[in-house]
Design a protein around this motif. Sequence first.
Motif, PDB file in Angstrom:
ATOM      1  N   MET A  22     -14.727 -42.260  12.089  1.00  0.00           N
ATOM      2  CA  MET A  22     -15.012 -43.384  11.070  1.00  0.00           C
ATOM      3  C   MET A  22     -16.368 -44.081  11.110  1.00  0.00           C
ATOM      4  O   MET A  22     -16.944 -44.555  10.306  1.00  0.00           O
ATOM      5  CB  MET A  22     -13.576 -44.372  10.951  1.00  0.00           C
ATOM      6  N   MET A  25     -18.529 -42.081   9.473  1.00  0.00           N
ATOM      7  CA  MET A  25     -18.443 -42.100   8.006  1.00  0.00           C
ATOM      8  C   MET A  25     -19.086 -43.336   7.473  1.00  0.00           C
ATOM      9  O   MET A  25     -19.960 -43.346   6.711  1.00  0.00           O
ATOM     10  CB  MET A  25     -16.998 -42.234   7.347  1.00  0.00           C
ATOM     11  N   PHE A  33     -19.057 -36.111   9.909  1.00  0.00           N
ATOM     12  CA  PHE A  33     -17.895 -36.535   9.500  1.00  0.00           C
ATOM     13  C   PHE A  33     -17.129 -35.350   9.242  1.00  0.00           C
ATOM     14  O   PHE A  33     -15.943 -35.075   9.590  1.00  0.00           O
ATOM     15  CB  PHE A  33     -17.898 -37.602   8.342  1.00  0.00           C
ATOM     16  N   PHE A  43      -9.352 -33.068   2.308  1.00  0.00           N
ATOM     17  CA  PHE A  43      -9.426 -34.393   2.199  1.00  0.00           C
ATOM     18  C   PHE A  43      -9.254 -35.096   0.881  1.00  0.00           C
ATOM     19  O   PHE A  43     -10.112 -34.572   0.108  1.00  0.00           O
ATOM     20  CB  PHE A  43     -11.020 -34.608   2.716  1.00  0.00           C
ATOM     21  N   THR A  46      -8.982 -40.593  -2.796  1.00  0.00           N
ATOM     22  CA  THR A  46      -8.634 -41.365  -4.337  1.00  0.00           C
ATOM     23  C   THR A  46      -7.832 -40.488  -4.826  1.00  0.00           C
ATOM     24  O   THR A  46      -7.839 -39.168  -4.759  1.00  0.00           O
ATOM     25  CB  THR A  46     -10.222 -41.682  -4.881  1.00  0.00           C
ATOM     26  N   PHE A  64     -19.466 -39.523  -4.276  1.00  0.00           N
ATOM     27  CA  PHE A  64     -18.754 -40.834  -4.151  1.00  0.00           C
ATOM     28  C   PHE A  64     -19.812 -41.876  -3.800  1.00  0.00           C
ATOM     29  O   PHE A  64     -19.613 -42.851  -4.410  1.00  0.00           O
ATOM     30  CB  PHE A  64     -17.734 -40.637  -3.455  1.00  0.00           C
ATOM     31  N   HIS A  77     -14.504 -49.038   7.502  1.00  0.00           N
ATOM     32  CA  HIS A  77     -13.043 -48.668   7.485  1.00  0.00           C
ATOM     33  C   HIS A  77     -12.195 -49.051   8.718  1.00  0.00           C
ATOM     34  O   HIS A  77     -12.766 -48.524   9.799  1.00  0.00           O
ATOM     35  CB  HIS A  77     -12.966 -47.062   7.139  1.00  0.00           C
ATOM     36  N   ALA A  98      -5.128 -48.469   6.493  1.00  0.00           N
ATOM     37  CA  ALA A  98      -6.594 -48.412   6.725  1.00  0.00           C
ATOM     38  C   ALA A  98      -7.097 -49.593   5.367  1.00  0.00           C
ATOM     39  O   ALA A  98      -6.343 -49.501   4.474  1.00  0.00           O
ATOM     40  CB  ALA A  98      -7.096 -47.356   6.128  1.00  0.00           C
ATOM     41  N   VAL A 100     -10.642 -51.124   3.894  1.00  0.00           N
ATOM     42  CA  VAL A 100     -11.998 -51.205   3.570  1.00  0.00           C
ATOM     43  C   VAL A 100     -12.588 -52.371   3.453  1.00  0.00           C
ATOM     44  O   VAL A 100     -12.289 -53.104   2.715  1.00  0.00           O
ATOM     45  CB  VAL A 100     -12.503 -50.107   2.361  1.00  0.00           C
ATOM     46  N   PRO A 113     -10.036 -51.142  -0.824  1.00  0.00           N
ATOM     47  CA  PRO A 113      -8.792 -51.032  -1.038  1.00  0.00           C
ATOM     48  C   PRO A 113      -7.861 -50.976   0.434  1.00  0.00           C
ATOM     49  O   PRO A 113      -8.649 -50.834   1.588  1.00  0.00           O
ATOM     50  CB  PRO A 113      -8.869 -49.676  -1.459  1.00  0.00           C
ATOM     51  N   CYS A 115      -4.830 -49.131   2.254  1.00  0.00           N
ATOM     52  CA  CYS A 115      -4.555 -47.970   2.184  1.00  0.00           C
ATOM     53  C   CYS A 115      -3.441 -47.384   3.100  1.00  0.00           C
ATOM     54  O   CYS A 115      -3.271 -47.984   4.128  1.00  0.00           O
ATOM     55  CB  CYS A 115      -5.501 -46.756   2.273  1.00  0.00           C
ATOM     56  N   ARG A 133      -6.351 -34.921   5.583  1.00  0.00           N
ATOM     57  CA  ARG A 133      -5.875 -36.350   5.376  1.00  0.00           C
ATOM     58  C   ARG A 133      -6.069 -36.533   3.798  1.00  0.00           C
ATOM     59  O   ARG A 133      -6.504 -36.172   2.761  1.00  0.00           O
ATOM     60  CB  ARG A 133      -7.403 -37.101   5.825  1.00  0.00           C
ATOM     61  N   VAL A 135      -5.249 -40.106   1.728  1.00  0.00           N
ATOM     62  CA  VAL A 135      -5.185 -41.557   1.688  1.00  0.00           C
ATOM     63  C   VAL A 135      -4.654 -42.068   0.347  1.00  0.00           C
ATOM     64  O   VAL A 135      -4.973 -41.524  -0.866  1.00  0.00           O
ATOM     65  CB  VAL A 135      -6.862 -42.138   1.788  1.00  0.00           C
ATOM     66  N   GLN A 137      -3.752 -45.349  -1.931  1.00  0.00           N
ATOM     67  CA  GLN A 137      -4.192 -46.773  -1.981  1.00  0.00           C
ATOM     68  C   GLN A 137      -2.930 -47.522  -2.394  1.00  0.00           C
ATOM     69  O   GLN A 137      -2.075 -47.315  -3.382  1.00  0.00           O
ATOM     70  CB  GLN A 137      -5.283 -46.712  -3.159  1.00  0.00           C
TER      71      GLN A 137
HETATM   72  O1  SDN Z   1     -11.796 -41.600   5.321  1.00  0.00           O
HETATM   73  C1  SDN Z   1     -10.976 -42.591   5.044  1.00  0.00           C
HETATM   74  C2  SDN Z   1     -10.949 -43.550   3.759  1.00  0.00           C
HETATM   75  C3  SDN Z   1     -12.109 -43.008   2.624  1.00  0.00           C
HETATM   76  O2  SDN Z   1     -12.808 -42.291   3.018  1.00  0.00           O
HETATM   77  C4  SDN Z   1     -12.078 -43.716   1.420  1.00  0.00           C
HETATM   78  C5  SDN Z   1     -13.196 -43.539   0.685  1.00  0.00           C
HETATM   79  O3  SDN Z   1     -13.230 -44.285  -0.553  1.00  0.00           O
HETATM   80  C6  SDN Z   1     -14.419 -42.970   0.511  1.00  0.00           C
HETATM   81  C7  SDN Z   1      -9.793 -42.986   5.795  1.00  0.00           C
HETATM   82  C8  SDN Z   1      -9.005 -43.894   5.546  1.00  0.00           C
HETATM   83  C9  SDN Z   1      -8.924 -44.878   4.244  1.00  0.00           C
HETATM   84  C10 SDN Z   1     -10.145 -44.526   3.162  1.00  0.00           C
HETATM   85  C11 SDN Z   1     -10.221 -45.195   2.242  1.00  0.00           C
HETATM   86  C12 SDN Z   1     -11.286 -44.681   1.411  1.00  0.00           C
HETATM   87  C13 SDN Z   1     -11.312 -45.818  -0.059  1.00  0.00           C
HETATM   88  C14 SDN Z   1     -11.975 -44.702  -1.033  1.00  0.00           C
HETATM   89  C15 SDN Z   1     -11.962 -45.351  -2.343  1.00  0.00           C
HETATM   90  C16 SDN Z   1     -12.611 -46.457  -2.387  1.00  0.00           C
HETATM   91  O4  SDN Z   1     -13.419 -47.322  -1.582  1.00  0.00           O
HETATM   92  O5  SDN Z   1     -12.914 -47.259  -3.778  1.00  0.00           O
END
Ligand code: SDN
Length: 144
Positions: A22, A25, A33, A43, A46, A64, A77, A98, A100, A113, A115, A133, A135, A137
Motif C-alpha cells: 500500500m 499504491m 503495486f 482487483f 469500487t 481512476f 490507505h 481499510a 482511506v 471510504p 471498507c 482483492r 474491496v 465500501q
Molecule cells: O487497494 C485498496 C483500496 C483501493 O485501492 C481503493 C481505491 O479507491 C483505489 C485496498 C483497500 C481499500 C481500498 C479502497 C479504495 C477506495 C477506492 C474508491 C475511492 O477512494 O473512492
Amino acid sequence: MTATQDLTALYAEVQHFHARQMQLMDRRDFEAFAATFTEDGEFSHTPGQLARTRAGIVAELREFHRRFDDDPVVRRHWFDMLVVDPQQDGSLRATFYALVVDTRPGAGSRLGPSCLVTDVLVRVDGALLNRSRQVRQDRLLLAP
Ligand code: SDN
C-alpha cells in the motif's frame, strides 16, 4: 516451531506484505503495486469495477487517479483488524478493514471510504502475491 508461532509469523508476514504494497499504491507507483498481484490477478476497489491481469490493474489505477490531476491530494490507505485464514488449497484468505485518508494542501485530513476487504494470497517463488482483492465500501453494505 509451534502452531501458534507459525501463525504469528504468517500474520506478521501478511501485515508486512500489505504495508509494502500500500505504500506503493499511495505513492502512485502502479506498476510496482500491480506486481504484488499474480499475473492473472483480479482487483476490485469500487462496486461494478473489476480489473484483471497486472496490465489491467495498472490501466484501471491510472484511469481512476485521473480525477486527481487538478486536485492535488495525498491519499493513504490504513489497514487494521486483519484476520488470516489458511485455506485447504494452500492459499490464504485475509480479511481486514481499510480506511482511506485524503489530505489536501493547507487543509486538514478527511476520511474517504471505510471498507471491508477480502484478499486471496498465494505464495509464488517463496513470496506472497494477491490472486484477488475485493474491496467492499461500508456505505453500500446496508444498501437495499
Ligand atoms: O487497494 C485498496 C483500496 C483501493 O485501492 C481503493 C481505491 O479507491 C483505489 C485496498 C483497500 C481499500 C481500498 C479502497 C479504495 C477506495 C477506492 C474508491 C475511492 O477512494 O473512492
